[in-house]
Design a protein around this motif. Structure first.
Motif, PDB file in Angstrom:
ATOM      1  N   VAL A   1       0.835  -1.199   0.000  1.00 45.70           N
ATOM      2  CA  VAL A   1       0.000   0.000   0.000  1.00 45.70           C
ATOM      3  C   VAL A   1       0.872   1.253   0.000  1.00 45.70           C
ATOM      4  N   ARG A   2       1.912   1.264   0.802  1.00 40.90           N
ATOM      5  CA  ARG A   2       2.801   2.438   0.865  1.00 40.90           C
ATOM      6  C   ARG A   2       3.491   2.686  -0.473  1.00 40.90           C
ATOM      7  N   ALA A   3       3.918   1.621  -1.147  1.00 46.47           N
ATOM      8  CA  ALA A   3       4.543   1.774  -2.466  1.00 46.47           C
ATOM      9  C   ALA A   3       3.548   2.369  -3.462  1.00 46.47           C
ATOM     10  N   ALA A   4       2.320   1.902  -3.421  1.00 48.97           N
ATOM     11  CA  ALA A   4       1.290   2.434  -4.316  1.00 48.97           C
ATOM     12  C   ALA A   4       0.991   3.892  -3.979  1.00 48.97           C
ATOM     13  N   LEU A   5       0.951   4.230  -2.701  1.00 52.32           N
ATOM     14  CA  LEU A   5       0.707   5.626  -2.304  1.00 52.32           C
ATOM     15  C   LEU A   5       1.816   6.548  -2.804  1.00 52.32           C
ATOM     16  N   ARG A   6       3.045   6.091  -2.758  1.00 52.96           N
ATOM     17  CA  ARG A   6       4.150   6.911  -3.267  1.00 52.96           C
ATOM     18  C   ARG A   6       3.957   7.188  -4.751  1.00 52.96           C
ATOM     19  N   ARG A   7       3.519   6.185  -5.481  1.00 53.42           N
ATOM     20  CA  ARG A   7       3.328   6.350  -6.924  1.00 53.42           C
ATOM     21  C   ARG A   7       2.152   7.265  -7.244  1.00 53.42           C
ATOM     22  N   TRP A   8       1.057   7.137  -6.486  1.00 56.53           N
ATOM     23  CA  TRP A   8      -0.180   7.837  -6.815  1.00 56.53           C
ATOM     24  C   TRP A   8      -0.375   9.131  -6.034  1.00 56.53           C
ATOM     25  N   HIS A   9       0.553   9.526  -5.203  1.00 56.03           N
ATOM     26  CA  HIS A   9       0.401  10.752  -4.419  1.00 56.03           C
ATOM     27  C   HIS A   9       0.176  11.931  -5.373  1.00 56.03           C
ATOM     28  N   PRO A  10      -0.831  12.751  -5.101  1.00 58.47           N
ATOM     29  CA  PRO A  10      -1.150  13.867  -6.008  1.00 58.47           C
ATOM     30  C   PRO A  10       0.028  14.802  -6.287  1.00 58.47           C
ATOM     31  N   ASP A  11       0.915  15.020  -5.321  1.00 54.53           N
ATOM     32  CA  ASP A  11       2.066  15.891  -5.556  1.00 54.53           C
ATOM     33  C   ASP A  11       3.012  15.304  -6.603  1.00 54.53           C
ATOM     34  N   ARG A  12       3.213  14.001  -6.555  1.00 55.09           N
ATOM     35  CA  ARG A  12       4.084  13.348  -7.546  1.00 55.09           C
ATOM     36  C   ARG A  12       3.381  13.188  -8.876  1.00 55.09           C
ATOM     37  N   PHE A  13       2.079  12.981  -8.830  1.00 55.91           N
ATOM     38  CA  PHE A  13       1.322  12.729 -10.052  1.00 55.91           C
ATOM     39  C   PHE A  13       1.157  13.995 -10.889  1.00 55.91           C
ATOM     40  N   GLY A  14       1.479  15.137 -10.318  1.00 52.87           N
ATOM     41  CA  GLY A  14       1.356  16.403 -11.038  1.00 52.87           C
ATOM     42  C   GLY A  14       2.165  16.433 -12.326  1.00 52.87           C
ATOM     43  N   ARG A  15       3.294  15.750 -12.346  1.00 49.96           N
ATOM     44  CA  ARG A  15       4.122  15.709 -13.566  1.00 49.96           C
ATOM     45  C   ARG A  15       3.373  15.028 -14.701  1.00 49.96           C
ATOM     46  N   VAL A  16       2.649  13.977 -14.368  1.00 46.79           N
ATOM     47  CA  VAL A  16       1.864  13.261 -15.380  1.00 46.79           C
ATOM     48  C   VAL A  16       0.655  14.091 -15.768  1.00 46.79           C
ATOM     49  N   LEU A  17       0.020  14.686 -14.798  1.00 47.43           N
ATOM     50  CA  LEU A  17      -1.192  15.460 -15.029  1.00 47.43           C
ATOM     51  C   LEU A  17      -0.940  16.603 -16.014  1.00 47.43           C
ATOM     52  N   ALA A  18       0.235  17.161 -15.991  1.00 46.45           N
ATOM     53  CA  ALA A  18       0.569  18.256 -16.908  1.00 46.45           C
ATOM     54  C   ALA A  18       0.532  17.792 -18.365  1.00 46.45           C
ATOM     55  N   ARG A  19       0.670  16.495 -18.599  1.00 54.91           N
ATOM     56  CA  ARG A  19       0.682  15.956 -19.967  1.00 54.91           C
ATOM     57  C   ARG A  19      -0.691  15.454 -20.419  1.00 54.91           C
ATOM     58  N   VAL A  20      -1.682  15.491 -19.528  1.00 59.14           N
ATOM     59  CA  VAL A  20      -3.027  15.002 -19.847  1.00 59.14           C
ATOM     60  C   VAL A  20      -3.781  16.069 -20.630  1.00 59.14           C
ATOM     61  N   LYS A  21      -4.524  15.624 -21.654  1.00 64.51           N
ATOM     62  CA  LYS A  21      -5.328  16.550 -22.443  1.00 64.51           C
ATOM     63  C   LYS A  21      -6.294  17.300 -21.535  1.00 64.51           C
ATOM     64  N   GLU A  22      -6.494  18.566 -21.842  1.00 67.86           N
ATOM     65  CA  GLU A  22      -7.339  19.433 -21.016  1.00 67.86           C
ATOM     66  C   GLU A  22      -8.724  18.829 -20.774  1.00 67.86           C
ATOM     67  N   GLU A  23      -9.329  18.237 -21.788  1.00 64.31           N
ATOM     68  CA  GLU A  23     -10.686  17.697 -21.647  1.00 64.31           C
ATOM     69  C   GLU A  23     -10.750  16.452 -20.746  1.00 64.31           C
ATOM     70  N   ASP A  24      -9.617  15.807 -20.491  1.00 70.32           N
ATOM     71  CA  ASP A  24      -9.578  14.628 -19.622  1.00 70.32           C
ATOM     72  C   ASP A  24      -8.981  14.923 -18.246  1.00 70.32           C
ATOM     73  N   ARG A  25      -8.430  16.110 -18.076  1.00 65.46           N
ATOM     74  CA  ARG A  25      -7.688  16.429 -16.852  1.00 65.46           C
ATOM     75  C   ARG A  25      -8.546  16.304 -15.587  1.00 65.46           C
ATOM     76  N   GLU A  26      -9.762  16.815 -15.616  1.00 65.52           N
ATOM     77  CA  GLU A  26     -10.615  16.749 -14.429  1.00 65.52           C
ATOM     78  C   GLU A  26     -10.935  15.299 -14.050  1.00 65.52           C
ATOM     79  N   ALA A  27     -11.213  14.460 -15.039  1.00 66.88           N
ATOM     80  CA  ALA A  27     -11.507  13.046 -14.771  1.00 66.88           C
ATOM     81  C   ALA A  27     -10.277  12.342 -14.204  1.00 66.88           C
ATOM     82  N   VAL A  28      -9.100  12.658 -14.717  1.00 61.92           N
ATOM     83  CA  VAL A  28      -7.868  12.041 -14.217  1.00 61.92           C
ATOM     84  C   VAL A  28      -7.607  12.487 -12.780  1.00 61.92           C
ATOM     85  N   GLU A  29      -7.792  13.782 -12.499  1.00 56.19           N
ATOM     86  CA  GLU A  29      -7.608  14.271 -11.126  1.00 56.19           C
ATOM     87  C   GLU A  29      -8.565  13.565 -10.170  1.00 56.19           C
ATOM     88  N   GLU A  30      -9.812  13.415 -10.586  1.00 54.66           N
ATOM     89  CA  GLU A  30     -10.792  12.733  -9.742  1.00 54.66           C
ATOM     90  C   GLU A  30     -10.418  11.263  -9.568  1.00 54.66           C
TER      91      GLU A  30
END
Length: 87
Positions: free
Chosen positions: A43-72
């Protein structure tokens, strides 16, 4: 990137937000195929991967129309993982 391009922690990849279920995330993360020796380590390993602060790098590459769904979706995954840590 689009919602369906994200490697969600599930055995079958969701095509939309409504297919992202905490029970499926739990099954995937706690699977013997998932790295980690103990439940807590997995669980801790998965949390490190999915933590919103770390996931921000990926989120910046998500298409604008999908960004809200990915954040949710990331929020659903993190809440599920936090719930597993509390058990």
């Amino acid at each position: 990137l689009e919602f369906r391009d994200i490697p969600w922690p599930m055995f079958s990849q969701p095509q939309a937000l409504d297919e992202l279920a905490p029970a499926k995330v739990t099954r995937f993360v706690l699977s013997p195929l998932h790295p980690g020796e103990t439940r807590r380590e997995k669980v801790r390993a998965a949390l490190r991967r999915w933590h919103p602060d770390r996931f921000g790098r990926v989120l910046a590459r998500v298409k604008e129309e999908d960004r809200e769904a990915v954040e949710e979706g990331v929020g659903i995954v993190v809440r599920c993982l936090n719930g597993l840590l509390e058990r």
